[in-house]
Design a protein around this motif. Structure first.
Motif, PDB file in Angstrom:
ATOM      1  N   ASP A  88      -7.232 -13.579   5.597  1.00  0.00           N
ATOM      2  CA  ASP A  88      -7.484 -12.659   4.496  1.00  0.00           C
ATOM      3  C   ASP A  88      -7.802 -11.286   5.071  1.00  0.00           C
ATOM      4  O   ASP A  88      -8.791 -11.126   5.792  1.00  0.00           O
ATOM      5  N   PRO A  89      -6.958 -10.275   4.809  1.00  0.00           N
ATOM      6  CA  PRO A  89      -7.236  -8.948   5.362  1.00  0.00           C
ATOM      7  C   PRO A  89      -8.596  -8.401   4.921  1.00  0.00           C
ATOM      8  O   PRO A  89      -9.280  -7.733   5.710  1.00  0.00           O
ATOM      9  N   THR A  90      -8.988  -8.699   3.686  1.00  0.00           N
ATOM     10  CA  THR A  90     -10.288  -8.205   3.224  1.00  0.00           C
ATOM     11  C   THR A  90     -11.434  -8.812   4.025  1.00  0.00           C
ATOM     12  O   THR A  90     -12.401  -8.115   4.394  1.00  0.00           O
ATOM     13  N   ALA A  91     -11.315 -10.106   4.346  1.00  0.00           N
ATOM     14  CA  ALA A  91     -12.360 -10.751   5.151  1.00  0.00           C
ATOM     15  C   ALA A  91     -12.402 -10.173   6.555  1.00  0.00           C
ATOM     16  O   ALA A  91     -13.489  -9.991   7.141  1.00  0.00           O
ATOM     17  N   VAL A  92     -11.217  -9.867   7.106  1.00  0.00           N
ATOM     18  CA  VAL A  92     -11.185  -9.272   8.446  1.00  0.00           C
ATOM     19  C   VAL A  92     -11.836  -7.898   8.428  1.00  0.00           C
ATOM     20  O   VAL A  92     -12.612  -7.535   9.335  1.00  0.00           O
ATOM     21  N   LEU A  93     -11.546  -7.116   7.406  1.00  0.00           N
ATOM     22  CA  LEU A  93     -12.140  -5.788   7.311  1.00  0.00           C
ATOM     23  C   LEU A  93     -13.658  -5.869   7.144  1.00  0.00           C
ATOM     24  O   LEU A  93     -14.408  -5.102   7.757  1.00  0.00           O
ATOM     25  N   LEU A 106      -7.546   0.052  10.179  1.00  0.00           N
ATOM     26  CA  LEU A 106      -6.264   0.759  10.179  1.00  0.00           C
ATOM     27  C   LEU A 106      -5.106  -0.205  10.456  1.00  0.00           C
ATOM     28  O   LEU A 106      -4.065  -0.170   9.776  1.00  0.00           O
ATOM     29  N   ALA A 107      -5.296  -1.082  11.448  1.00  0.00           N
ATOM     30  CA  ALA A 107      -4.252  -2.051  11.778  1.00  0.00           C
ATOM     31  C   ALA A 107      -4.034  -3.042  10.636  1.00  0.00           C
ATOM     32  O   ALA A 107      -2.890  -3.392  10.312  1.00  0.00           O
ATOM     33  N   ALA A 108      -5.119  -3.501  10.020  1.00  0.00           N
ATOM     34  CA  ALA A 108      -4.988  -4.442   8.910  1.00  0.00           C
ATOM     35  C   ALA A 108      -4.288  -3.798   7.713  1.00  0.00           C
ATOM     36  O   ALA A 108      -3.467  -4.434   7.037  1.00  0.00           O
ATOM     37  N   TYR A 109      -4.591  -2.546   7.450  1.00  0.00           N
ATOM     38  CA  TYR A 109      -3.939  -1.840   6.345  1.00  0.00           C
ATOM     39  C   TYR A 109      -2.436  -1.714   6.621  1.00  0.00           C
ATOM     40  O   TYR A 109      -1.605  -1.994   5.727  1.00  0.00           O
ATOM     41  N   PRO A 120      -2.280  -0.345  -3.951  1.00  0.00           N
ATOM     42  CA  PRO A 120      -3.499  -0.088  -4.730  1.00  0.00           C
ATOM     43  C   PRO A 120      -4.667  -0.981  -4.323  1.00  0.00           C
ATOM     44  O   PRO A 120      -5.815  -0.516  -4.237  1.00  0.00           O
ATOM     45  N   ALA A 121      -4.386  -2.266  -4.037  1.00  0.00           N
ATOM     46  CA  ALA A 121      -5.464  -3.155  -3.606  1.00  0.00           C
ATOM     47  C   ALA A 121      -5.983  -2.755  -2.227  1.00  0.00           C
ATOM     48  O   ALA A 121      -7.200  -2.779  -1.970  1.00  0.00           O
ATOM     49  N   LEU A 122      -5.079  -2.377  -1.328  1.00  0.00           N
ATOM     50  CA  LEU A 122      -5.510  -1.945   0.001  1.00  0.00           C
ATOM     51  C   LEU A 122      -6.332  -0.656  -0.086  1.00  0.00           C
ATOM     52  O   LEU A 122      -7.350  -0.506   0.612  1.00  0.00           O
ATOM     53  N   ASN A 123      -5.910   0.261  -0.939  1.00  0.00           N
ATOM     54  CA  ASN A 123      -6.657   1.514  -1.079  1.00  0.00           C
ATOM     55  C   ASN A 123      -8.043   1.272  -1.670  1.00  0.00           C
ATOM     56  O   ASN A 123      -9.043   1.853  -1.207  1.00  0.00           O
ATOM     57  N   ALA A 124      -8.112   0.417  -2.671  1.00  0.00           N
ATOM     58  CA  ALA A 124      -9.414   0.112  -3.255  1.00  0.00           C
ATOM     59  C   ALA A 124     -10.324  -0.569  -2.236  1.00  0.00           C
ATOM     60  O   ALA A 124     -11.542  -0.297  -2.187  1.00  0.00           O
TER      61      ALA A 124
END
Length: 271
Positions: A88-93, A106-109, A120-124
């Motif tokens: 999950d990118p959000t969990a990694v962030l 930056l890499a995950a985005y 939009p989800a990545l920006n939020a």
């Protein structure tokens, strides 16, 4: 009797009827035929379509290699999208801390854009983690990095196989505009809220647009939508704040604009 007159060539036989009259018509026809036989023949070569140099067909091996590269591109994109089932990118962030937090974000985005995650989800998410001050530039940088990766993959792996498939007025016109007016065309695509970011990346990669106008137009064009979603994510905890209300209003206006533009374009096609 008078002596016969010499002739300069073959004489045509004259048909004499029983009453002694000569068939003048037959004699004239025979004389014409004899003259035609003695005239030197000239040959005129008429150019045909076969004489025009035709465009050489692509070598079968080169075409096969292009198709293999296209298959590799599809496999890479499918693997990137499928990998989201494992992490999950959000969990990694959220787990990233210390000095590596921003590079990991930056890499995950960038990876998320290649894996077809909605921007939009990545920006939020960037707004939630870093706020508006750092979230906006990081999201713009992540968009640029993801656009570079997608452009490189599409240009090196898929372009040779898909270029011959460009047919029809619409596709030819899009390719012409991206080639001749690269910066302006890419900027308009990025500013249009309803245009999918990933589709724009690969459409530019498969066209003849140059890299630097593509990148500059991408960075400039994503600023309005990116800022709106990042600010909305950063102020989501206080939905009554002016920042959230303004960003939400901008997002709503962009959605309405996209819907109206798509409806008008569809109406023009049906009329």
């Amino acid at each position: 009797m008078p002596a016969p007159q010499p002739t300069s060539g073959p004489t045509a036989p004259l048909l004499v009827h029983a009453d002694g009259d000569t068939d003048v018509r037959t004699a004239a026809t025979s004389a014409t035929t004899t003259a035609a036989d003695t005239t030197p023949a000239t040959s005129t070569v008429t150019p045909t379509a076969d004489a025009t140099p035709a465009k050489a067909a692509p070598h079968p091996r080169a075409h096969r290699h292009a198709l293999l590269r296209l298959g590799l591109l599809a496999a890479v994109l499918a693997a990137a999208a499928a990998s989201l089932l494992l992490w999950d990118p959000t969990a990694v962030l959220a787990a990233a801390t210390g000095p590596w937090r921003m590079p990991i974000a930056l890499a995950a985005y960038a990876f998320g854009t290649v894996a077809f995650l909605p921007r939009p989800a990545l920006n939020a998410g960037m707004g939630l983690l870093f706020g508006s001050l750092w979230g906006v530039p990081l999201a713009i940088a992540g968009s640029a990095l993801g656009a570079i990766v997608a452009f490189t993959l599409g240009r090196s792996l898929g372009r040779d196989a898909l270029r011959p498939l460009v047919r029809g007025k619409v596709l030819i016109e899009i390719d012409r505009r991206l080639s001749e007016q690269g910066f302006r065309s890419v900027l308009l695509v990025r500013l249009f809220p309803g245009a999918p970011f990933q589709a724009g990346n690969f459409a530019c990669a498969f066209s003849r647009v140059r890299f630097w106008p593509y990148l500059a137009a991408t960075v400039l064009g994503v600023v309005p939508t990116t800022a709106a979603y990042v600010i909305a994510g950063a102020s989501a905890s206080s939905p009554g704040s002016p920042a959230f209300l303004i960003s939400a209003s901008v997002i709503a206006a962009m959605c309405v604009f996209s819907a109206v533009s798509l409806w008008r374009a569809r109406s023009r096609r049906t009329t």
